[in-house]
Scaffold this motif. Structure first.
Motif, short mmCIF file in Angstrom:
data_model
loop_
_atom_site.label_atom_id
_atom_site.label_comp_id
_atom_site.label_asym_id
_atom_site.label_seq_id
_atom_site.Cartn_x
_atom_site.Cartn_y
_atom_site.Cartn_z
N ASP A 1 26.35 -45.52 37.64
CA ASP A 1 26.91 -44.32 37.00
C ASP A 1 27.07 -44.52 35.49
O ASP A 1 26.84 -43.60 34.71
CB ASP A 1 28.26 -43.95 37.62
CG ASP A 1 28.13 -43.35 39.01
OD1 ASP A 1 27.01 -42.94 39.39
OD2 ASP A 1 29.16 -43.31 39.72
N ARG A 2 27.46 -45.72 35.10
CA ARG A 2 27.61 -46.00 33.66
C ARG A 2 26.27 -45.93 32.95
O ARG A 2 26.17 -45.36 31.85
CB ARG A 2 28.27 -47.37 33.48
CG ARG A 2 28.59 -47.69 32.05
CD ARG A 2 29.43 -48.93 31.90
NE ARG A 2 29.41 -49.35 30.51
CZ ARG A 2 29.49 -50.58 30.10
NH1 ARG A 2 29.65 -51.57 30.96
NH2 ARG A 2 29.44 -50.88 28.81
N VAL A 3 25.23 -46.48 33.56
CA VAL A 3 23.89 -46.43 32.95
C VAL A 3 23.39 -45.00 32.90
O VAL A 3 22.83 -44.56 31.89
CB VAL A 3 22.91 -47.37 33.68
CG1 VAL A 3 21.49 -47.20 33.13
CG2 VAL A 3 23.36 -48.82 33.59
N ARG A 4 23.62 -44.26 33.97
CA ARG A 4 23.21 -42.85 33.99
C ARG A 4 23.88 -42.09 32.83
O ARG A 4 23.23 -41.31 32.13
CB ARG A 4 23.57 -42.20 35.32
CG ARG A 4 23.22 -40.72 35.38
CD ARG A 4 23.71 -40.08 36.68
NE ARG A 4 23.63 -38.65 36.61
CZ ARG A 4 22.71 -37.90 37.21
NH1 ARG A 4 21.77 -38.47 37.95
NH2 ARG A 4 22.72 -36.59 37.09
N ALA A 5 25.16 -42.34 32.61
CA ALA A 5 25.88 -41.66 31.53
C ALA A 5 25.29 -42.01 30.16
O ALA A 5 25.21 -41.14 29.28
CB ALA A 5 27.37 -42.02 31.58
N LEU A 6 24.86 -43.25 29.97
CA LEU A 6 24.24 -43.62 28.70
C LEU A 6 22.93 -42.86 28.49
O LEU A 6 22.67 -42.36 27.39
CB LEU A 6 23.96 -45.13 28.66
CG LEU A 6 25.19 -46.05 28.61
CD1 LEU A 6 24.78 -47.50 28.74
CD2 LEU A 6 26.01 -45.80 27.35
N HIS A 7 22.12 -42.75 29.54
CA HIS A 7 20.86 -42.02 29.41
C HIS A 7 21.09 -40.53 29.23
O HIS A 7 20.35 -39.86 28.49
CB HIS A 7 19.94 -42.33 30.60
CG HIS A 7 19.31 -43.66 30.49
ND1 HIS A 7 18.16 -43.90 29.77
CD2 HIS A 7 19.70 -44.87 30.98
CE1 HIS A 7 17.86 -45.19 29.82
NE2 HIS A 7 18.77 -45.80 30.54
N ALA A 8 22.13 -40.00 29.88
CA ALA A 8 22.46 -38.59 29.68
C ALA A 8 22.86 -38.36 28.22
O ALA A 8 22.45 -37.37 27.61
CB ALA A 8 23.59 -38.17 30.62
#
Length: 166
Positions: free
Chosen positions: A151-158
């Motif tokens: 989820d943290r990585v997804r938020a960075l890409h978002a």
């Protein structure tokens, strides 16, 4: 590709550092990827973050690790070292990893996850097929993704792509 082994607490600690490096890259105007090279004794030998913002799209941290390892470690040391990374290697980095003879790869998020997020957000695919490591370098052992960090990585890409997430 599914994990070849279960992630350990030590894996999660090293992967968290990779995600911290990815966040640092994003904060400095680059794409959010970070990686570290850990020797057989558990010592971090090299770490880097993405540096493609300057226009050289080969400046991935996984590729830099392969270069550094080739110059600074024996073939025997490389074979038993582990590369931890915030995102599964791209085909270029998978090939460099295999050619240099590095050991396993442990990743926080998979190529399939990243590709799925970009598809969901309507982001066009890049110029290279998003292949998993073992499609490029079938002899490399892999583990991941990390449910704790996805989820943290997804938020960075978002954030990179300007996608508002609920």
């Amino acid at each position: 590709m599914t994990a070849s082994r279960t992630l350990t607490e030590e894996d999660t600690r090293f992967l968290t550092r990779c995600v911290d490096l990815a966040e640092e890259a994003l904060d400095l105007g680059d794409e959010p990827f970070g990686s570290i090279l850990v020797d057989a004794e558990g010592v971090v030998r090299f770490e880097d973050r993405n540096r493609v913002a300057g226009g050289d799209h080969t400046r991935h941290p996984e590729f830099e690790i392969a270069r550094w390892a080739a110059e600074n470690m024996s073939p025997e040391e490389r074979a038993i070292a582990t590369v931890y990374t915030s995102g599964e290697h791209c085909p270029m980095c998978s090939a460099a990893h295999a050619w240099v003879g590095l050991g396993p790869i442990v990743y926080a998020t998979s190529t399939d996850q990243l590709s799925g997020w970009y598809l969901e957000w309507g982001i066009a695919a890049g110029p290279v097929l998003p292949l998993p490591v073992q499609s490029v370098a079938p002899g490399i052992r892999v583990a991941g993704p990390s449910p704790e960090l996805s989820d943290r990585v997804r938020a960075l890409h978002a954030r990179l792509r300007g996608v508002a997430e609920a």
